[in-house]
Motif scaffolding. Structure first.
Motif, PDB file in Angstrom:
ATOM      1  N   LEU A  55      18.560   9.926   7.612  1.00  0.00           N
ATOM      2  CA  LEU A  55      17.597   9.195   6.330  1.00  0.00           C
ATOM      3  C   LEU A  55      18.713   7.184   6.386  1.00  0.00           C
ATOM      4  O   LEU A  55      17.433   6.495   5.934  1.00  0.00           O
ATOM      5  CB  LEU A  55      19.464   9.025   5.422  1.00  0.00           C
ATOM      6  N   THR A  56      18.849   6.703   7.214  1.00  0.00           N
ATOM      7  CA  THR A  56      18.720   5.185   7.310  1.00  0.00           C
ATOM      8  C   THR A  56      17.186   4.728   7.635  1.00  0.00           C
ATOM      9  O   THR A  56      17.012   3.811   7.097  1.00  0.00           O
ATOM     10  CB  THR A  56      19.971   4.867   8.213  1.00  0.00           C
ATOM     11  N   TRP A  57      17.156   4.947   8.818  1.00  0.00           N
ATOM     12  CA  TRP A  57      15.662   4.990   9.551  1.00  0.00           C
ATOM     13  C   TRP A  57      14.384   5.776   8.412  1.00  0.00           C
ATOM     14  O   TRP A  57      13.791   4.636   8.322  1.00  0.00           O
ATOM     15  CB  TRP A  57      15.961   5.242  11.398  1.00  0.00           C
ATOM     16  N   GLY A  58      14.928   6.454   8.106  1.00  0.00           N
ATOM     17  CA  GLY A  58      14.115   7.177   7.312  1.00  0.00           C
ATOM     18  C   GLY A  58      13.468   6.382   5.892  1.00  0.00           C
ATOM     19  O   GLY A  58      12.637   5.835   5.874  1.00  0.00           O
ATOM     20  N   GLY A  59      14.508   5.711   5.163  1.00  0.00           N
ATOM     21  CA  GLY A  59      14.652   5.126   4.276  1.00  0.00           C
ATOM     22  C   GLY A  59      13.598   3.826   4.552  1.00  0.00           C
ATOM     23  O   GLY A  59      12.985   3.844   3.895  1.00  0.00           O
ATOM     24  N   ILE A  60      13.746   3.342   5.423  1.00  0.00           N
ATOM     25  CA  ILE A  60      13.265   1.944   6.364  1.00  0.00           C
ATOM     26  C   ILE A  60      11.777   2.318   6.431  1.00  0.00           C
ATOM     27  O   ILE A  60      10.582   1.797   6.020  1.00  0.00           O
ATOM     28  CB  ILE A  60      14.428   1.164   7.728  1.00  0.00           C
ATOM     29  N   TYR A  61      12.160   3.676   7.570  1.00  0.00           N
ATOM     30  CA  TYR A  61       9.919   3.541   7.571  1.00  0.00           C
ATOM     31  C   TYR A  61       9.537   3.981   6.202  1.00  0.00           C
ATOM     32  O   TYR A  61       8.398   3.562   6.883  1.00  0.00           O
ATOM     33  CB  TYR A  61      10.442   4.940   8.689  1.00  0.00           C
ATOM     34  N   LEU A  62       9.892   5.115   5.630  1.00  0.00           N
ATOM     35  CA  LEU A  62       9.612   5.152   4.684  1.00  0.00           C
ATOM     36  C   LEU A  62       8.647   3.847   3.839  1.00  0.00           C
ATOM     37  O   LEU A  62       7.554   3.580   3.396  1.00  0.00           O
ATOM     38  CB  LEU A  62       9.734   6.217   3.450  1.00  0.00           C
ATOM     39  N   ARG A  63      10.005   2.498   4.111  1.00  0.00           N
ATOM     40  CA  ARG A  63       8.967   1.264   3.008  1.00  0.00           C
ATOM     41  C   ARG A  63       8.503   0.270   4.016  1.00  0.00           C
ATOM     42  O   ARG A  63       8.049  -0.880   3.254  1.00  0.00           O
ATOM     43  CB  ARG A  63      10.266   1.059   2.116  1.00  0.00           C
ATOM     44  N   ASP A  64       8.871   0.066   4.568  1.00  0.00           N
ATOM     45  CA  ASP A  64       8.545  -0.626   6.068  1.00  0.00           C
ATOM     46  C   ASP A  64       7.325  -0.684   6.775  1.00  0.00           C
ATOM     47  O   ASP A  64       7.401   0.136   7.857  1.00  0.00           O
ATOM     48  CB  ASP A  64       9.938  -1.673   7.004  1.00  0.00           C
ATOM     49  N   GLU A  65       6.184  -0.902   6.182  1.00  0.00           N
ATOM     50  CA  GLU A  65       5.063  -1.308   7.664  1.00  0.00           C
ATOM     51  C   GLU A  65       4.881  -1.576   8.412  1.00  0.00           C
ATOM     52  O   GLU A  65       4.897  -0.408   9.580  1.00  0.00           O
ATOM     53  CB  GLU A  65       4.103  -1.237   6.814  1.00  0.00           C
ATOM     54  N   ARG A  66       5.870  -2.343   8.751  1.00  0.00           N
ATOM     55  CA  ARG A  66       6.109  -3.340   9.959  1.00  0.00           C
ATOM     56  C   ARG A  66       6.975  -2.177  10.963  1.00  0.00           C
ATOM     57  O   ARG A  66       6.225  -2.203  12.219  1.00  0.00           O
ATOM     58  CB  ARG A  66       6.937  -4.449  10.424  1.00  0.00           C
ATOM     59  N   SER A 103       0.680  -1.440  -0.313  1.00  0.00           N
ATOM     60  CA  SER A 103      -0.067   0.115   0.264  1.00  0.00           C
ATOM     61  C   SER A 103       1.054   1.223   0.055  1.00  0.00           C
ATOM     62  O   SER A 103       0.796   1.831   0.127  1.00  0.00           O
ATOM     63  CB  SER A 103      -1.044   0.279   0.950  1.00  0.00           C
ATOM     64  N   ILE A 104       2.260   1.321   0.150  1.00  0.00           N
ATOM     65  CA  ILE A 104       3.263   2.293  -0.063  1.00  0.00           C
ATOM     66  C   ILE A 104       2.937   2.822  -1.831  1.00  0.00           C
ATOM     67  O   ILE A 104       3.435   1.979  -2.510  1.00  0.00           O
ATOM     68  CB  ILE A 104       4.327   2.141   0.425  1.00  0.00           C
ATOM     69  N   SER A 105       2.533   4.070  -1.692  1.00  0.00           N
ATOM     70  CA  SER A 105       2.504   4.923  -2.914  1.00  0.00           C
ATOM     71  C   SER A 105       4.331   4.983  -3.976  1.00  0.00           C
ATOM     72  O   SER A 105       4.943   4.674  -2.757  1.00  0.00           O
ATOM     73  CB  SER A 105       2.548   6.681  -2.397  1.00  0.00           C
ATOM     74  N   LYS A 106       4.208   4.931  -5.004  1.00  0.00           N
ATOM     75  CA  LYS A 106       5.629   5.008  -5.563  1.00  0.00           C
ATOM     76  C   LYS A 106       6.475   6.475  -5.391  1.00  0.00           C
ATOM     77  O   LYS A 106       7.524   5.996  -5.269  1.00  0.00           O
ATOM     78  CB  LYS A 106       5.565   4.660  -7.247  1.00  0.00           C
ATOM     79  N   ILE A 107       6.058   6.967  -5.019  1.00  0.00           N
ATOM     80  CA  ILE A 107       6.729   8.106  -4.751  1.00  0.00           C
ATOM     81  C   ILE A 107       7.555   7.911  -3.193  1.00  0.00           C
ATOM     82  O   ILE A 107       8.794   8.243  -3.209  1.00  0.00           O
ATOM     83  CB  ILE A 107       5.915   9.661  -4.286  1.00  0.00           C
ATOM     84  N   ARG A 108       6.535   7.788  -2.250  1.00  0.00           N
ATOM     85  CA  ARG A 108       6.888   7.450  -0.365  1.00  0.00           C
ATOM     86  C   ARG A 108       8.085   6.100  -1.091  1.00  0.00           C
ATOM     87  O   ARG A 108       8.867   5.776  -0.637  1.00  0.00           O
ATOM     88  CB  ARG A 108       5.940   6.619  -0.630  1.00  0.00           C
TER      89      ARG A 108
END
Length: 146
Positions: free
Chosen positions: A110-121, A4-9
């Motif tokens: 950047l490290t945690w933001g990258g995971i947060y934006l793509r990992d719903e868990r 359910s994550i958008s392509k931009i995200r």
């Protein structure tokens, strides 16, 4: 299971993570190769020259674990520890705050933001809630005509 994550995200997350991965691969490889500029910089930070390869290998292993989807959270945890050591080293040397001491903090974000934006868990574990104005339907905004 539908993502359910958008392509931009998703692409924002990939760019954030790629910046971290590329930087850490460059840092680790140049330390393992003992390039003069890396050795000099590490020695200036107060480490012995023989520590350069160890520091490079630890950063490289952490970056590789972060780059692999199956171990990305473990890699992020290890990178966070690595960045913490860099922060402590800069504070010990009384280096400038914005350009040196906080630089690893930027990479941790950047490290945690990258995971947060793509990992719903991760979003479930650490929800970021927006404060939205609520309308109290019990307010008596109606004109009472009695």
């Amino acid at each position: 299971m539908k993502n359910s994550i958008s392509k931009i995200r998703l692409w924002t997350a990939r760019v954030m993570s790629s910046i971290v991965i590329l930087f850490m691969l460059f840092d680790g490889i140049t330390k393992i190769l003992k390039l003069k500029v890396m050795v000099d910089g590490t020695v200036e930070m107060g480490f012995a020259e023989h520590h350069v390869i160890i520091i490079g290998a630890l950063g490289l292993v952490s970056a590789i674990l972060y780059a692999l989807p199956q171990t990305s959270i473990l890699g992020a945890i290890l990178l966070t520890g690595f960045f913490g050591g860099v922060i402590a080293s800069h504070i010990r040397l009384d280096n400038p705050l914005i350009s040196h001491t906080l630089f690893p903090v930027y990479f941790a974000v950047l490290t945690w933001g990258g995971i947060y934006l793509r990992d719903e868990r991760l979003q479930t574990i650490f929800p970021i809630k927006r404060n939205r104005p609520t309308i109290d339907r019990n307010d008596s905004n109606d004109i009472n005509m009695s």
